[in-house]
Structure formats: C-alpha cells, structure tokens
Motif scaffolding. Structure first.
Motif, short mmCIF file in Angstrom:
data_model
loop_
_atom_site.label_atom_id
_atom_site.label_comp_id
_atom_site.label_asym_id
_atom_site.label_seq_id
_atom_site.Cartn_x
_atom_site.Cartn_y
_atom_site.Cartn_z
N LEU A 30 0.82 -1.21 0.00
CA LEU A 30 0.00 0.00 0.00
C LEU A 30 0.86 1.26 0.00
O LEU A 30 0.48 2.28 -0.61
N THR A 31 2.01 1.20 0.64
CA THR A 31 2.93 2.34 0.62
C THR A 31 3.42 2.61 -0.79
O THR A 31 3.43 3.76 -1.26
N GLN A 32 3.83 1.56 -1.49
CA GLN A 32 4.30 1.71 -2.87
C GLN A 32 3.20 2.27 -3.76
O GLN A 32 3.45 3.15 -4.60
N LEU A 33 1.99 1.76 -3.61
CA LEU A 33 0.88 2.24 -4.42
C LEU A 33 0.61 3.72 -4.15
O LEU A 33 0.43 4.51 -5.08
N GLU A 44 0.35 -3.02 12.27
CA GLU A 44 0.17 -2.85 10.82
C GLU A 44 -1.09 -2.03 10.53
O GLU A 44 -1.10 -1.21 9.60
N LEU A 45 -2.14 -2.26 11.30
CA LEU A 45 -3.37 -1.51 11.11
C LEU A 45 -3.13 -0.02 11.33
O LEU A 45 -3.63 0.83 10.57
N ARG A 46 -2.35 0.32 12.34
CA ARG A 46 -2.04 1.74 12.59
C ARG A 46 -1.26 2.34 11.42
O ARG A 46 -1.50 3.49 11.03
N GLU A 47 -0.33 1.58 10.86
CA GLU A 47 0.43 2.08 9.70
C GLU A 47 -0.47 2.30 8.50
O GLU A 47 -0.31 3.29 7.77
N ILE A 48 -1.43 1.40 8.30
CA ILE A 48 -2.37 1.56 7.18
C ILE A 48 -3.26 2.77 7.41
O ILE A 48 -3.54 3.54 6.48
N ASP A 49 -3.73 2.97 8.64
CA ASP A 49 -4.53 4.16 8.94
C ASP A 49 -3.74 5.44 8.66
O ASP A 49 -4.29 6.42 8.14
N ALA A 50 -2.45 5.42 9.00
CA ALA A 50 -1.61 6.60 8.74
C ALA A 50 -1.46 6.84 7.24
O ALA A 50 -1.50 8.00 6.78
N LEU A 51 -1.29 5.76 6.48
CA LEU A 51 -1.20 5.89 5.02
C LEU A 51 -2.50 6.47 4.43
O LEU A 51 -2.47 7.34 3.56
N ARG A 52 -3.63 5.97 4.92
CA ARG A 52 -4.92 6.46 4.44
C ARG A 52 -5.05 7.96 4.67
O ARG A 52 -5.48 8.71 3.78
N GLN A 53 -4.69 8.40 5.85
CA GLN A 53 -4.83 9.81 6.18
C GLN A 53 -3.84 10.68 5.40
O GLN A 53 -4.18 11.77 4.95
N ARG A 54 -2.64 10.19 5.25
CA ARG A 54 -1.61 10.97 4.57
C ARG A 54 -1.90 11.14 3.08
O ARG A 54 -1.72 12.23 2.50
N TYR A 55 -2.35 10.03 2.43
CA TYR A 55 -2.50 10.03 0.97
C TYR A 55 -3.96 10.07 0.51
O TYR A 55 -4.21 10.13 -0.69
N GLY A 56 -4.90 10.01 1.43
CA GLY A 56 -6.30 10.02 1.02
C GLY A 56 -6.72 8.74 0.32
O GLY A 56 -7.49 8.78 -0.66
#
Length: 333
Positions: A86-89, A109-121
């Motif tokens: 998800l980070t690469q995408l 991992e869930l926290r990292e995904i939540d952070a990605l969602r917020q950062r990149y929309g």
C-alpha cells in the motif's frame, strides 16, 4: 470509467479477481475502462495463460500503462506484505484499492495503514463479499424483522483441507488469518460489536513438517447485545464446508455459503424448510465496490471499519493463543 489493475496473480488474483472482473465488466461495462485488465506479478509462471489480460512484472511497469488517478488496484498479495504494498501504491499516485482480507495481520500494521490512508487520502475497500451475499442478506432480514424471535447464538464452521498452500506460502501467519475474516465480518454485521471470550488454535501436522498455529482456529465472542458467536475453522479437515447456524428464541436457521467458485448456489434452511438460490457474492461485491469508487461514500467504504474491528479481535485471539502456548511450553520444561 475505471481501469482495473490486479496486483498479485496467485490464487486470489488470477483464480478469483480476474474471473470476477470478466463477469462484472460484462454486467456493467459503464463502470470499467474498455481496455484490457492489467495484471502484475514478478513470477513468470503466474503471468502465463491469462487470456485478455496485459501482464507486467513490476508495479513500475504497470504504472506506465495506467493513469493512477483512474485506476482501481486489486491488492491480492499476501497479508504480511500489506503495508509495504500500500505504501508503494500510494507513493505512485494510486488512491483506490480493493484489498484482499485480512486488511492487516496485527494492530501495529493496522495503525500504519490508517496513517497511510490519512496521509495520501486512500479509499480502501476490503474484500468482504459474504457481507454482500444474498444468503447473509436473507439472514439479516430474519434478524431485523424478528420473525423467529430474538437472536441468541451464531455458530460458524469453515473447514477445508489447505495443506499444499500452507506449506508453499507463508503469507497467512496463522489459521485465524485464512478463513475467519470472512465469517467474523458476517457475525459482526448480524449481532453487532463483540469482545473475545475464548480463543484456541492447533498446529498443522504435515507428512514432513509441522506448521505452528496453522491447523485450526476456534473463537468465541460475546456481543454487546447479548448474542454469543462461536467460529471454528479446520484447515486439516478432509471435507469442505461453509456453514452458519443461528439459534433464535422461536426457531433455528442454517445457511450454507457456496463452497467454491465451481458452484455459486447457496442454501438456507428455516425450521426444516430448504431454500436454494444463486449467490455469486464476489461478483456482486466487486460491482458494489466500483459503484462506490465512482460515487464515494462520506467516511469511506463500510468494510473499512468492519475489518478494523476484525483485525482487532483476531489480534486479541492470536495473543491469547500465543500466551497459552508459552505457558504450555514453560510447564513442559
């Protein structure tokens, strides 16, 4: 119109998502870009014999063929790689994704995904097609209408032999990560929020090796409304079943989800009367997901919160099992 990119061409990618996309595109062509689906996998064998699909060996190559802003990525890579993928995408500009379950294999991992969602929309839809199944819809209607009284308990059994894949791949750390995300999302939909009461796992004993925690998983939940759910999954079973049984104050209901992609018929037994009907839940789910991407819902897709709860509950269950295993090992010494 949106262009599908299937990332990972293993069992989920080529065996399920590509097949379902072909049906979905035929049913609702207005939702999809008319050009061929793009499939991406670094393994040469995975890219063979895929009719009507343009394949690439890397995300970089796939990105050259697509507009990330008009693409839906089907993330069919192992759950242990979820954050990295998800980070690469996100870094390459992709914002929409249908993510295979489980969303994550742990709370960190869930926290990292939540952070990605917020950062990149990111707009993430987690594969949860049993929640969109007609069988679940019919059972949900029985619960809501109260025709059989109040719901008291739910029992779910998801059994199948999974020796070969468990030995060959290690993307699912335990038996809790294989089948239970499906059934757990259904019981949360039917009975509401829950907490773990008991959890257990067993090892998978193969002819030449033992896979810790991959044999079976057992989970008992207490829902806030008073319902008890019991979910079990045996990955060493000689037979396959996907069975849900519900006990009401005024009757019993048993449902059988389609056993595989070879037959899309479900069965529902209400107090002894059997109903059989077509239930291609994954195609239905993918169509609903693409309609969501065309007109996004405020706050994100409903599967996101459901699967955040799924990850939390499964993380609790796995921690309980790991602690029990440590105590057993300590006692043995």
């Amino acid at each position: 119109m949106l262009h599908p990119l299937v990332l990972g061409l293993g069992r989920a990618g080529s065996g399920l998502h590509l097949r379902v996309l072909a049906k979905a595109r035929a049913i609702a062509p207005e939702l999809f870009h008319p050009e061929p689906v793009i499939g991406c996998d670094p393994a040469p064998d995975a890219r063979h014999d895929l009719s009507g699909v343009i394949t690439t060996d890397s995300l970089a190559s796939a990105t050259e063929l697509l507009d990330p802003q008009r693409t839906v990525v089907h993330v069919c890579t192992p759950p242990t790689t979820r954050v990295a993928v998800l980070t690469q995408l996100a870094q390459r500009g992709f914002r929409r994704a249908i993510v295979e379950k489980p969303l994550a294999t742990g709370i960190d991992e869930l926290r990292e995904i939540d952070a990605l969602r917020q950062r990149y929309g990111l707009d993430l839809v987690v594969v949860s097609h049993w929640t969109a199944a007609e069988l679940t819809e019919r059972i949900d209607a029985l619960v809501r209408r109260g025709e059989l009284g109040e719901l008291r308990s739910i029992r779910f059994a998801q059994d199948k032999p999974r020796f070969t894949r468990s030995i060959a791949t290690h993307g699912h750390p335990t038996a809790f990560d294989v089948e239970l995300p499906h059934s757990l999302s259904v019981v949360l939909q039917l009975a509401g929020p829950a907490e773990v009461q008991r959890a257990a796992w067993t090892d998978m004993h193969c002819p030449d090796t033992v896979l810790p925690g991959m044999g079976s998983a057992h989970l008992v939940l207490h829902h806030s409304g008073g319902v008890t759910s019991e979910i079990s999954s045996d990955l060493t079973s000689p037979v396959q079943q996907r069975r849900i049984a519900l006990e009401f104050t005024g009757g019993q209901v048993t449902g059988h989800y389609p056993i595989s992609d070879q037959d899309d018929h479900a069965q529902l037994v209400i107090d002894g009367q059997r109903h059989i009907f077509r239930d291609d839940a994954l195609t239905r789910f993918v169509l609903l997901a693409y309609r969501h991407f065309h007109t996004p819902a405020a706050g994100g897709h409903y599967t996101l919160q459901v699967h955040r709860d799924v990850v939390r509950l499964l993380a609790d269950a796995k921690q309980r099992c790991a602690r029990a295993a440590e105590r057993s090992s300590s006692d043995a010494r």
